[in-house]
Structure formats: structure tokens, C-alpha cells
Enzyme design. Structure first.
Site, mmCIF file in Angstrom:
data_model
loop_
_atom_site.group_PDB
_atom_site.id
_atom_site.type_symbol
_atom_site.label_atom_id
_atom_site.label_comp_id
_atom_site.label_asym_id
_atom_site.label_seq_id
_atom_site.Cartn_x
_atom_site.Cartn_y
_atom_site.Cartn_z
ATOM 1 C CG ASP A 249 73.367 25.426 27.739
ATOM 2 O OD1 ASP A 249 74.241 25.129 28.577
ATOM 3 O OD2 ASP A 249 73.377 26.495 27.082
ATOM 4 C CG HIS A 286 66.309 18.017 9.886
ATOM 5 N ND1 HIS A 286 65.454 16.972 9.639
ATOM 6 C CD2 HIS A 286 67.565 17.510 9.824
ATOM 7 C CE1 HIS A 286 66.167 15.869 9.432
ATOM 8 N NE2 HIS A 286 67.447 16.161 9.546
ATOM 9 C CG ASN A 300 58.320 25.993 -9.299
ATOM 10 O OD1 ASN A 300 59.498 25.736 -9.504
ATOM 11 N ND2 ASN A 300 57.834 26.182 -8.078
ATOM 12 C CE1 TYR A 394 65.739 -7.467 10.818
ATOM 13 C CE2 TYR A 394 67.087 -5.596 11.504
ATOM 14 C CZ TYR A 394 66.840 -6.650 10.646
ATOM 15 O OH TYR A 394 67.695 -6.898 9.587
ATOM 16 C CB VAL A 402 64.724 -10.296 15.909
ATOM 17 C CG1 VAL A 402 63.933 -10.091 14.616
ATOM 18 C CG2 VAL A 402 65.778 -9.205 16.068
ATOM 19 C CB SER A 460 68.535 13.863 7.617
ATOM 20 O OG SER A 460 68.453 13.458 8.946
#
Length: 540
Positions: A249, A286, A300, A394, A402, A460
């Protein structure tokens, strides 16, 4: 970055299903903080590092989390959120004259001044095809073109091939996961229970009446194991349905474009001041998880312990459900740098780039300002020396040659708690030149919106482990530069004398970590602190 890696049979086709084999390993919830020698698990020895630091003073370090949003009111994060000392919350005035109104905890580059926010966006390949299609859709390989046009045309053809493959997979996944969910819902209705009340025993006892029910029950039984409830399975199934539906979608829909919500002049890459102060946005899962790994309040008695113990999290929202845009990435880096971040976590990435020059200039700006950038390697199980994952360390010219390498940049791959061949997370990208170091990224328990907690997998999750370690070093050894912190982290990484499994050209190959990364190791907080201590003493 989501990864669907294990395969099961659905009908006559092979369909990626939920999670991955490594996620079935049972580990302590804080395994990534543990010590290999003392605990038998390849964590990063966080607690051992703090034993060495006992009695040493620290200074507060600000970490910019460039992501999709952070629940700054989370019980385990609210005390570690960055607060702009010169900004008054909610008064509609740019009190500190930095160009951003009411940026108390950070800034959101994918919203507008009225408070509206982008939730979904395309993949970059979709946006590029939309851009190039009017020019090249009717062009033939024999059509006369200028050299620059020929390069664009060849790139466009590659994009079309990749896009078509992605769209086919998305349509297939959307259809089949939706059907599976429909069958499971029908089973629950037939049994007379809600999904919340359904149990493994119910699934085991159910007598399917159709071939599709038989297949659905068989697949469900295959997914259920000793430590997974039916509700865990169903939540993963819902996530898969939502993932593929979003692909069809939004991500791969050439007619879908939400940039008008932001209201900026998108083609003006130098434009800095747009967005709003809502760093949470419509989907903060995320970013909240990432922030907790770095900085959830330690000791804590609530939730988890983040890596760093004297840190403030600055939220910079610029990642939608879809691919981030280069203009927003560059502005996110610049905002974090200008407002005091010394470490920036970037748990995002994409296979195509629109304006690399703008991002390169922002990276150079952070380099000049002595800010360390930590980037996730990506979850495609690919060699990113060969297959790009942007942004990169890079610097390149207009021909993609590069021209240099950022000294303030760490790219992080993911490991599990497994031994031997199973040590490398099966989804993790790798690369002898492009991936600097590895860190735990499988079954990482961290903060989620509404003061909840959840285990997640991905590079991640590995990147904020390294960002947390970098913040710890910059906190206790503030005299260290970004480059010095990078060098210490890489050189103190634990070398592993075991081969790990990677996928190359469709087959499994075993290699050492030093064949697929710069450092050849997994970050180690205790060793990094020891190295930092030696470095500082020697310099004196």
C-alpha cells in the site's frame, strides 16, 4: 529494519515466516551486558566495565537518536531524556533562537508546523522510479543518449528489476499472510474463543475441516514451542500481515507520496528549518527500543539497564515507515551536532540514495565538530562491500568514486549468543571493508512505548549497543576525540577464533569474523575501558 528469514510451505509456494531460528535461543533478558568468561555468554561485559570505573567521575554525554520516534515519557527513559535548557515547552516561541520552535527533547523532520506527521513513505527505489520513469520508460537500449543519461538509464533498468522483484514478493506475502490470519481467526471462532483466550492445547485439539485449515494448523503448530505462547505467534503473524500490507500500500506504491505533509521545498537540500517538535510521532516502537539499549535508567529497579549510565537521549525523528530521505538524514545529523550530541545513533538504512552529496556534507560537518556516528549495517545477510547500504562511511564524487572515508564513523553488524557457526546473526550484513565491528543484536530486550518492554532482533539493536559504549567512554574519558573512541572500540573488540556462517550466492560458507569486518571482533566494554585508561595515561 525488519527481517523475515525462516521459510515454510504455504500452498505450492515458499513463504518467509516469522522470526528466525536464532531467536529461539533462551538467554537472560540482559545477556548482551554479560561477560563471556564469567557468564558463558558472548555479551559485551558492561557490568565488568563499571567495576573498573568504580570511583571515577563522569560527565553527561548527549546521544542523538535519529529514528522513527521515541516515547519520551517511558518509565525507564523519562529521566534520561535530553532537555533543551533554553527552550520553554509549549509556548510556541523559538526561545533559544536555534530555528526550531519548542524543541524541548529534540526535533521531528517529517512533520509540519500544524502538528501533522508522516507515518508511511515509499522505499527510495520507488521514489527514484517515479522520478526517472517519465524520462526513460520509452527509451530502448539503442536510443541515443548523452553519457550522463546513459548512466541514469542503466541505473533505472536495475531499479525496475529490483522493484519488480520486491513488489512480487510483497504481493505474495500480503496475500498469503492475510489468508493465514483469516484461517486462524476462523479457527478461533469455530472453537468459540477469542484470540486472547486461545491456547496451544486448543490448537493441538482442533480438528481441521478443510485443506486450508489443515495447512494453517500445521503451520501454527510448527511455530509454537516451549517458550512461545499462541498469543506470541499471533502477534508475529499480525506483524507480518502489517509489514507486507505496508509494502504493497505504501512502500512500493508509486502513486503514494506523503511529502506534501511536511510542506518543505523538497528539492532545496540546503533548507534546514521545517518540521515540528513531536519526537514521538505515530509509531515510536523502533526508536524507543533503540533509546533503551543506549540509556535506559540503570539500577533504578525498573525495566532494563541501558549501556551508558550518565547520558541524555536527544530524539530526532526522521525515519518513517518506509525509507528515510537524504535531506532529512543530513538535517537530523546537523541538528544533533548543533545541539550538543557527542554520539549519534543511526539504526536505519536503504539500498538506494537520492542525494548522497548532502549526506556526505553533514557527515563531514559532524566529523569537524568531533561527533561520533554509529550506523547499523543492515539486515539483508549481504556483503555490503558489494551491495550498498546507505548512508555509508565513504565519501564519493558524482561518478560514485570513493574520495575519502569518515574518521568518525562506525558500522555495526549483529551477533547472537550462539556458538561456532551460529554466532553471526543470520540476518546481519557483513563486509571486510564496510562493516567495522559486531555487537549483540538477537533477542535484545528493551523499552517499548507505554512503559512496556520487548525483545527484538536486528543490526538496529546492535548499533545502539555500540552507541551506548561510545557514550560510556566519552562520559568517563571526555578528553578522547570521536576518532580515538572509534579506534579504542575497534582495537579492543574481542577476537573470535571460530568460523561463522554466511550466505554467498545462495549457499552457506564458513568464515572468520576478520574476513567479514574491519576489526574481526565483537565489542567489549571492559576491554574498551582498559584500553581507554591506558591511552589516557600514556598521553599524559
Amino acid at each position: 529494519m525488519r527481517t523475515w528469514k525462516r521459510f515454510v510451505l504455504l500452498g505450492v509456494c515458499i513463504l518467509p515466516l516469522l522470526g528466525n531460528a536464532q531467536s529461539k535461543d533462551t538467554n537472560p533478558p540482559n545477556w548482551y551486558n554479560l561477560d563471556h568468561e564469567a557468564d558463558g555468554i558472548r555479551g559485551i561485559s558492561t557490568e565488568k566495565a563499571y567495576e573498573l570505573l568504580n570511583g571515577r567521575e563522569s560527565t553527561t554525554v548527549v546521544v542523538g537518536v535519529l529514528d522513527g520516534g521515541i516515547d519520551y515519557e517511558h518509565e525507564d527513559l523519562k529521566d534520561v531524556m535530553w532537555i533543551n535548557p533554553k527552550e520553554v515547552s509549549g509556548n510556541g516561541v523559538d526561545d533559544d533562537n536555534n530555528g526550531y520552535i519548542d524543541d524541548v527533547h529534540g526535533w521531528n523532520f517529517i512533520g509540519n508546523a500544524n502538528g501533522d506527521n508522516v507515518h508511511y513513505d515509499n522505499l527510495e527505489v520507488t521514489r527514484l522510479i517515479r522520478l526517472y520513469e517519465p524520462k526513460y520508460i520509452s527509451v530502448l537500449p539503442s536510443t541515443p543518449l548523452r553519457e550522463d543519461e546513459r548512466r541514469e538509464f542503466v541505473a533505472y533498468q536495475r531499479m525496475i528489476s529490483d522493484y519488480t522483484s520486491k513488489l512480487d514478493q510483497a504481493n505474495f506475502g500480503n496475500l498469503n499472510y492475510s489468508r493465514l490470519k483469516e484461517e486462524i481467526d476462523a479457527v478461533a471462532h469455530s472453537i468459540g474463543k477469542t484470540i486472547e483466550d486461545l491456547t496451544k492445547a486448543d490448537i493441538e485439539a482442533f480438528k481441521p475441516k478443510t485443506d486450508r485449515q489443515k495447512l494453517a494448523i500445521r503451520m501454527t503448530k510448527r511455530e509454537l514451542n516451549d517458550d512461545k505462547s499462541f498469543q506470541d505467534f499471533y502477534k508475529e503473524l499480525e506483524d507480518a500481515v502489517n509489514y507486507y500490507r505496508a509494502q504493497v500500500d505504501y512502500h512500493l506504491n508509486k502513486s503514494y507520496d506523503t511529502r506534501h505533509i511536511v510542506g518543505d521545498n523538497y528539492e532545496d537540500a540546503d533548507e534546514r528549518y521545517y518540521g515540528n517538535a513531536d519526537i514521538k510521532g505515530p509509531d515510536a516502537d523502533h526508536g524507543t527500543h533503540v533509546a533503551g539499549i543506549i540509556a535506559a535508567k540503570r539500577q533504578n529497579g525498573i525495566g532494563i539497564n541501558g549501556i551508558a549510565d550518565n547520558v541524555q537521549i536527544m530524539g530526532v525523528r526522521m525515519v518513517p515507515d518506509g525509507d528515510e530521505r537524504d535531506k532529512d538524514v543530513a538535517n537530523g545529523i546537523r541538528y544533533a551536532v548543533d545541539n550538543g550530541a557527542k554520539v549519534i545513533n543511526m539504526s536505519f538504512g536503504k539500498g538506494y540514495v537520492y542525494n548522497k552529496k548532502t549526506v556526505d556534507e553533514a557527515i563531514k560537518y559532524a566529523e569537524k565538530k568531533d561527533v561520533l556516528l554509529v550506523h547499523a549495517a543492515g539486515n539483508d545477510a549481504k556483503n555490503i562491500d558489494m551491495t550498498k547500504n546507505y548512508p555509508t562511511k565513504y565519501y564519493t564524487d558524482s561518478l560514485d568514486a570513493v574520495t575519502g572515508e569518515a574518521s568518525n564513523w562506525i558500522t555495526v553488524g549483529a551477533t547472537s549468543s550462539g556458538l561456532d557457526g551460529d554466532l553471526l546473526a543470520e540476518f546481519s550484513n557483513f563486509g571486510y571493508r564496510s562493516v567495522d565491528v559486531f555487537a549483540p543484536g538477537v533477542k535484545i530486550n528493551s523499552t517499548m512505548p507505554k512503559s512496556t518492554y520487548k525483545e527484538q532482533n536486528g543490526t538496529s539493536m546492535a548499533a545502539p549497543v555500540v552507541s551506548g559504549l561510545a557514550a560510556l567512554l566519552r562520559s568517563y574519558y571526555p578528553e578522547l576525540s570521536a576518532k580515538e573512541v572509534k579506534d579504542i572500540i575497534l582495537k579492543s573488540a574481542t577476537k573470535v577464533d571460530e568460523k561463522v556462517k554466511i550466505r554467498v550466492d545462495g549457499s552457506t560458507k564458513k568464515v572468520y569474523l576478520d574476513e567479514i569486518s574491519v576489526s574481526g571482533g565483537i565489542v567489549n566494554a571492559r576491554a574498551a575501558v582498559e584500553a581507554a585508561e591506558r591511552y589516557v595515561k600514556e598521553r599524559k
